[in-house]
Every structure is written in C-alpha cells, then in structure tokens.
Design a protein around this motif. Structure first.
Motif, short mmCIF file in Angstrom:
data_model
loop_
_atom_site.label_atom_id
_atom_site.label_comp_id
_atom_site.label_asym_id
_atom_site.label_seq_id
_atom_site.Cartn_x
_atom_site.Cartn_y
_atom_site.Cartn_z
N VAL A 236 32.72 -17.44 10.25
CA VAL A 236 31.98 -18.42 9.44
C VAL A 236 32.82 -19.67 9.20
CG1 VAL A 236 30.95 -18.85 7.17
CG2 VAL A 236 30.54 -16.67 8.33
N LEU A 237 34.08 -19.47 8.83
CA LEU A 237 34.94 -20.60 8.53
C LEU A 237 35.22 -21.44 9.77
CD1 LEU A 237 36.35 -21.72 6.01
CD2 LEU A 237 38.42 -20.57 6.78
N SER A 238 35.44 -20.78 10.89
CA SER A 238 35.69 -21.50 12.13
C SER A 238 34.48 -22.34 12.53
CB SER A 238 36.02 -20.50 13.25
OG SER A 238 36.13 -21.16 14.49
N GLU A 239 33.28 -21.79 12.39
CA GLU A 239 32.08 -22.52 12.75
C GLU A 239 31.85 -23.70 11.80
OE1 GLU A 239 28.67 -23.71 14.72
OE2 GLU A 239 30.34 -22.42 15.31
N ARG A 240 32.13 -23.50 10.52
CA ARG A 240 31.99 -24.60 9.55
C ARG A 240 32.92 -25.75 9.90
NH1 ARG A 240 33.97 -26.24 4.34
NH2 ARG A 240 32.29 -26.94 2.97
N GLN A 241 34.16 -25.42 10.24
CA GLN A 241 35.11 -26.46 10.60
C GLN A 241 34.72 -27.13 11.92
OE1 GLN A 241 37.34 -27.86 8.99
NE2 GLN A 241 38.48 -29.02 10.53
N ARG A 242 34.19 -26.37 12.87
CA ARG A 242 33.79 -26.94 14.15
C ARG A 242 32.68 -27.97 13.97
NH1 ARG A 242 30.07 -26.63 18.09
NH2 ARG A 242 28.74 -25.30 16.82
N ARG A 243 31.74 -27.68 13.07
CA ARG A 243 30.64 -28.62 12.83
C ARG A 243 31.09 -29.83 12.02
NH1 ARG A 243 25.61 -24.59 11.18
NH2 ARG A 243 25.89 -23.10 12.89
N ALA A 244 32.05 -29.61 11.12
CA ALA A 244 32.47 -30.70 10.24
C ALA A 244 33.30 -31.75 10.97
CB ALA A 244 33.28 -30.14 9.07
N LEU A 245 34.11 -31.32 11.91
CA LEU A 245 35.00 -32.26 12.58
C LEU A 245 35.20 -31.84 14.02
CD1 LEU A 245 36.81 -34.74 12.11
CD2 LEU A 245 38.70 -33.17 11.77
N PRO A 246 34.43 -32.41 14.95
CA PRO A 246 34.63 -32.09 16.36
C PRO A 246 36.04 -32.42 16.79
CG PRO A 246 32.60 -33.31 16.03
CD PRO A 246 33.34 -33.36 14.73
N VAL A 247 36.66 -31.50 17.49
CA VAL A 247 38.04 -31.65 17.93
C VAL A 247 38.09 -31.66 19.45
CG1 VAL A 247 40.32 -30.57 17.93
CG2 VAL A 247 38.94 -30.53 15.87
N PRO A 248 38.88 -32.55 20.06
CA PRO A 248 39.01 -32.53 21.51
C PRO A 248 39.45 -31.17 22.02
CG PRO A 248 40.03 -34.50 20.59
CD PRO A 248 39.65 -33.63 19.43
#
Length: 263
Positions: A236-248
């Motif tokens: 859940v936390l990983s997906e939340r961070q992925r949506r909040a800030l796309p990372v190269p």
C-alpha cells in the motif's frame, strides 16, 4: 532543521524556511498578485462595459477578481508547481507535506483559504508572524490546517527510490483507491515499517494486524488472505508513493526478495 520520514521510509533533516525568507517570498507574491488583479479588473471591466452590466454584476465581478487573485493564485501555482509560488521559486522555497511528500490541490487550497486569516485579516500579516514564531517548524495557521511545512528547495527531500513492494501484491495495490488514506495514517504505517526490525514478534504481528485492518477499512477493501501485515502495508505504501511522485526508472530500488506466502 526538521526531521522528515519520506515515502521510502528514509529519515532526513531539512532546513526550515524562517520568517525573513518567507516574508521576502510573500512580498514578491503580493506584487505578482497586484499585477494579476489589475489585469483581471481591466479585462472584466471591459467585458462588463461591452455587456452593459448593472451594478450587481459589477459587484459580483469585483468579488470574483479578488477571490481569484488572493485564493486562486497561490492554490493554482502551488498545485501545478509542486508547492512553489513565484515568490517561493525565486527564493528557493517549497511547501511539502509534514511527512516530506509533495503537496496536492487539497493542501494548496487549504493554505490559500487560510491565508485570508494569516495575512489579510489584520492587513499586516501579524497572525502569520505570531503563529510562525510559536511553532517549532515556523508553521502559520494555513500550514497547521493543511499539514504542511515550508522548507528550502535547495536541500531537497531525497525521493531517490520507492519503497519495495512484494511483487505478488503489486496488482492488488494498483487496483486500490488510495484517496481514502489520510496522511496521518500513512505516516503511522511508515513508522511501523521503519521500526519493524526492532519490534518483538508479538508486537510486529499485533501492531501490523491493527494497521492492516485500519488501512483496509479506510480504503473499503478486504485484506488479502494469507499475507503478513508487513507485505500488505509495504504494498500500500509503495503504491501511494508511486502515484504521488513518479520516479525515473533508473532511480527505482532494485527488487527485494520476500519470504514466501504464509499458509
């Protein structure tokens, strides 16, 4: 300095923007708002004269111009630029969430509306100055209500890598509607993941199950059966961070080997 726990469970210290720098950025923003407001008034006045509008329409247009200048300007700029108005951009400042993450429209509009109290209530910005002096992180009323902090942009929060997610829960996590997950609950999950190695097995299980039930209740989904809390919360936390800030892609953390699914 303020201690932040980023989305990838990394604790970092960042310099807080204090009153002199924020005041200089605010004055530049006020100048920008005056220019925008003046142009808006000219445009609206020309439209009203062309339509031969009455006094009621002129009064409504004046209120709309004032709202667009005082509220719309900071809300739109901070949303589109990730927490930076023109004044903050010029002085190297940025608004971030209290957990170090990027702000969205909800945070920006809360700060903008609260600015009417912070800066314009007494016409001197006294409310903002007093609350900033009383806050250890120099927060004004708008920051306290929105859950944000203003930091120096030149010392960036290192969003270098996403938290690792168990590959067998990636699809489940991506199907979730994470809008129901509040920042304070997400921060509690991050702290649990950070402290996990130091907890006793009983505390790991009990606290983890409590967090899983709370998170899933907020997201209105059933917890996936057969997986430990560490895997579910990490996904859940990983997906939340992925949506909040796309990372190269070249900055994404390498795959992590997880224990097999429990029976």
């Amino acid at each position: 300095m303020a201690l932040f726990t980023t989305g990838e469970a990394v604790a970092v210290e960042l310099p807080i923007a204090r009153i002199p720098m924020r005041a200089a950025a605010f004055l530049l923003d006020v100048l920008t708002q005056l220019i925008i407001g003046f142009l808006l008034v000219l445009l609206v006045q020309a439209l009203l004269e062309w339509q031969r509008a009455d006094d009621a329409w002129q009064s409504a247009a004046g209120i709309a111009c004032a709202a667009g200048t005082l509220i719309g300007y900071p809300a739109i700029f901070e949303t589109l630029s990730g927490g930076r108005s023109l004044g903050k951009l010029a002085f190297g400042l940025r608004v971030v969430r209290s957990d170090g993450g990027p702000v969205d429209f909800r945070h920006a509009i809360t700060r903008a509306l609260s600015g009417l109290v912070d800066f314009w209530l007494l016409g001197t910005g006294l409310v903002a100055i007093v609350t900033s002096l009383c806050s250890p992180y120099a927060r004004r009323v708008g920051d306290a209500l929105a859950g944000t902090v203003v930091v120096h942009e030149r010392s960036r929060v290192p969003f270098a890598a996403l938290a690792a997610s168990p590959p067998w829960l990636t699809g489940w996590a991506r199907s979730l509607d994470l809008s129901g997950l509040p920042d304070d609950l997400a921060l509690a999950v991050r702290r649990y993941l950070i402290r996990f190695p130091t907890l006793t097995p009983q505390a790991q299980d009990e606290l983890g199950r409590t967090l899983v039930l709370t998170v899933c209740a907020r997201l209105r989904v059933l917890p996936p059966n057969g997986y430990p809390p560490l895997h579910i919360l990490g996904a859940v936390l990983s997906e939340r961070q992925r949506r909040a800030l796309p990372v190269p892609q070249y900055l994404v953390a390498p795959p992590v080997t997880f224990p097999q699914r429990v029976a």
